[in-house]
Design an enzyme around this catalytic site. Structure first.
Site, PDB file in Angstrom:
ATOM      1  N   HIS A 115       1.203  -1.062   0.233  1.00 43.69           N
ATOM      2  CA  HIS A 115       0.180  -0.302   0.322  1.00 43.69           C
ATOM      3  C   HIS A 115       0.973   1.467   0.071  1.00 43.69           C
ATOM      4  O   HIS A 115       1.948   1.273   0.886  1.00 43.69           O
ATOM      5  CB  HIS A 115      -1.091   0.162   0.988  1.00 43.69           C
ATOM      6  CG  HIS A 115      -2.024   1.012   1.544  1.00 43.69           C
ATOM      7  ND1 HIS A 115      -2.020   2.129   1.103  1.00 43.69           N
ATOM      8  CD2 HIS A 115      -3.631   0.624   1.294  1.00 43.69           C
ATOM      9  CE1 HIS A 115      -2.997   2.686   0.951  1.00 43.69           C
ATOM     10  NE2 HIS A 115      -3.902   2.518   0.988  1.00 43.69           N
TER      11      HIS A 115
ATOM     12  N   ARG B 259      -7.320  10.019  -0.286  1.00 43.54           N
ATOM     13  CA  ARG B 259      -6.505  10.406  -1.628  1.00 43.54           C
ATOM     14  C   ARG B 259      -8.298  10.192  -2.053  1.00 43.54           C
ATOM     15  O   ARG B 259      -8.140  11.205  -3.165  1.00 43.54           O
ATOM     16  CB  ARG B 259      -5.572   9.740  -2.342  1.00 43.54           C
ATOM     17  CG  ARG B 259      -4.550  10.192  -1.510  1.00 43.54           C
ATOM     18  CD  ARG B 259      -3.453   9.002  -2.589  1.00 43.54           C
ATOM     19  NE  ARG B 259      -3.470   7.584  -1.799  1.00 43.54           N
ATOM     20  CZ  ARG B 259      -3.136   6.523  -2.223  1.00 43.54           C
ATOM     21  NH1 ARG B 259      -3.741   6.376  -3.317  1.00 43.54           N
ATOM     22  NH2 ARG B 259      -3.557   5.609  -1.241  1.00 43.54           N
TER      23      ARG B 259
END
Ligand SMILES: Cc1cc2nc3c(=O)[nH]c(=O)nc-3n(C[C@H](O)[C@H](O)[C@H](O)COP(=O)(O)OP(=O)(O)OC[C@H]3O[C@@H](n4cnc5c(N)ncnc54)[C@H](O)[C@@H]3O)c2cc1C
Ligand SMILES: *[C@@H]1O[C@H](CO)[C@@H](O)[C@H](O)[C@H]1NC(C)=O
Length: 477
Positions: free
Chosen positions: A253, A276
């Site tokens: 990740h 995000r």
């Protein structure tokens, strides 16, 4: 409740190994069919890595999505793109059938959690690698993993058909003439043998940094992880003839928080992808360097293309995750927690490292968001970003992030019926699998939100098929 020597009218118990979302979904389906369940969990607290899930669960089409935009075909296409064509070119039919089951059962998975179990999943976000908003979470403060797990767990605990044994590690799967007939487990110093069909839902090996992870991916040695530092249990099934698939496909990740108070700690908090998705951007020395909504793989590779900043102990990079005020407001439930934990800070632009560069970056980015310029990095969706005229005293929310080992795509080869295949491609009787222990769905990259989904979809299938097995074999006996 054990399972040895029961009155003929009482159904045999099914043994569920692992109390993450896959195990609890299977157990829920079993008790719904009146089949008793023994859940075995090695940790003191049930819930596995599932309870930590922070972004949500995918479903298409659902009543919570904006109407008329997304479709099953889009979800299928996004998933297959994410698998990658090179991975897809091997075992193509197997992968297609698993992915097709995953996506086409996704709406009913969401409906089951919402309508039958009472979990709030009314908010949707668009995560990296997805062409539409389809990742569901609740409107309140509780992250989706915790709300789903606590709901299923409290309903199971209240059911007299359920026995939950914690601190109990399964060490061996027992077979007789090719059929799984039970497990051996250890609790403290005591060894126990249980008989019955088995649903294996023990999760992945992302936290097994000194064992399976180093074995299959030596290059990831030294990376921090979001998972608990515990061994994977795949070997228990390969010992009885299960095939493993894609074991070298490991998801890193791109954004685990570096805690300023303990920067080299190996288990890290995840900076939720929603940050995000809802508008956050990534900076390296003050500049954007990637389309933040790209897949995890692409974002991670953009970060690790440059040398790490730390190589002693843990291997880390210096990346800043930055949110404007409006993005903060839309992710408040996450960010307030990170601010409280000290993983993020509220600062003015002038207080940041490389503040002049950051200011310039944000001026340019606001032009991109307003459509005055196209983004050279390719970002087209900007979430809630609303900052138009950044000034040195503009308030932003920042945290330092680095890539972390997060998820293992590989695992036990299985079928859309949650059966485990041996080397001859034959299903092993008396055994079902679901969740991160399986391989074949995600290939080179798992889409955010598709892991909780696979737990529910295949956990329910495993539970239903194990229940049918108990019903037919008890008829025979
Ligand atoms: C921080 C974080 C955030 C995430 N966010 C998301 C998200 O938003 N959306 C999403 O889709 N996915 C997310 N994921 C991934 C997802 O949570 C996991 O992949 C998924 O929950 C795996 O579920 P599982 O039931 O297969 O395994 P787990 O939840 O890990 O449960 C497996 C259980 O089995 C137990 N066990 C293992 N071996 C044995 C044994 N031998 N004997 C007894 N017990 C054993 C383990 O202790 C564990 O409790 C996230 C993961 C992390 C770490
Ligand atoms: C489980 O293990 C934990 C930690 O070792 C211990 O504190 C707890 O009492 C144990 N619980 C049970 C029911 O065995």
């Amino acid at each position: 409740m054990g399972s040895i020597l029961q009155a003929p009218s009482v159904k045999q118990s099914v043994i569920v190994v692992g109390s993450g979302l896959a195990g609890l979904s299977a157990a829920s389906e079993l008790v719904a069919r009146n089949v008793p369940v023994v859940i075995l969990e090695r940790q003191a607290k049930p819930g596995g890595n599932s309870i930590k899930a922070s972004s949500g669960i995918n479903g298409v089409p659902t009543r919570f999505q904006p109407p008329g935009l997304d479709s099953l075909q889009h979800f299928l296409d996004d998933t297959i793109n994410s698998v990658s064509s090179s991975v897809m070119s091997t075992m193509t039919e197997t992968r297609r059938s698993l992915i097709s089951t995953l996506t086409s059962s996704s709406a009913s998975a969401i409906n089951w959690l919402v309508d039958e179990k009472g979990v709030d999943l009314s908010r949707v976000a668009q995560l990296g690698g997805h062409s539409h908003a389809r990742t569901h979470r609740g409107a309140g403060q509780t992250p989706p993993g915790a709300s789903i797990i606590t709901t299923l767990l409290s309903q199971l605990k209240a059911n007299p058909l359920v026995e939950l044994q914690i601190n109990t590690t399964v060490t061996k799967v027992l077979t007789s003439q090719g059929e799984v007939i039970g497990v051996e487990s250890q609790q403290g110093g005591n060894v126990q043998t249980l008989h019955g069909p088995v649903v294996f839902a023990t999760g992945g090996f992302a936290g097994d940094s000194t064992g399976a992870l180093t074995r299959y991916r030596p290059d990831l040695h030294g990376y921090p992880s979001t998972n608990e530092a515990l061994p994977g249990s795949q070997d228990l099934l390969s010992e009885i003839g299960a095939q493993l698939l894609d074991m070298d496909q490991v998801q890193v990740h791109p954004t685990g928080f570096i805690d300023p108070k303990d920067p080299s700690k190996t288990t890290k908090f995840l900076a939720a992808e929603a940050l995000r998705g809802e508008g956050g951007i990534l900076l390296r020395r003050g500049k954007r360097f990637v389309d933040e909504l790209q897949t995890r793989k692409v974002v991670t590779e953009a970060i690790t293309a440059q040398p790490p900043s730390t190589t002693e102990g843990t291997k880390q990079w210096d990346i800043v995750l930055l949110l404007d005020e409006k993005t903060y407001q839309s992710t408040k439930s996450h960010v307030d927690f990170y601010l409280w934990k000290g993983l993020m800070q509220k600062k003015t632009i002038s207080e940041l490292d490389h503040s002049d560069v950051v200011l310039e970056t944000l001026e340019q980015y606001s032009d991109i968001v307003q459509g005055k310029e196209t983004d050279a990095l390719g970002r087209k969706s900007f979430g809630n970003w609303a900052l138009r005229e950044p000034k040195p005293d503009t308030v932003v929310y920042v945290g330092n992030v680095t890539p972390v080992v997060h998820y293992t795509m590989g695992g036990v080869l299985f079928t859309p019926d949650a059966e485990v295949l041996d080397a001859d491609g034959k299903a092993i009787d008396g055994l079902w699998v679901a969740g991160e222990i399986t391989g074949g769905i995600h290939g080179a990259n798992r889409l955010g939100g598709s892991s909780l989904l696979e737990c529910v979809v295949f956990g329910r299938i495993a539970g239903r098929n194990a229940a049918r097995y108990v019903e037919t074999t008890s008829d025979k006996r």
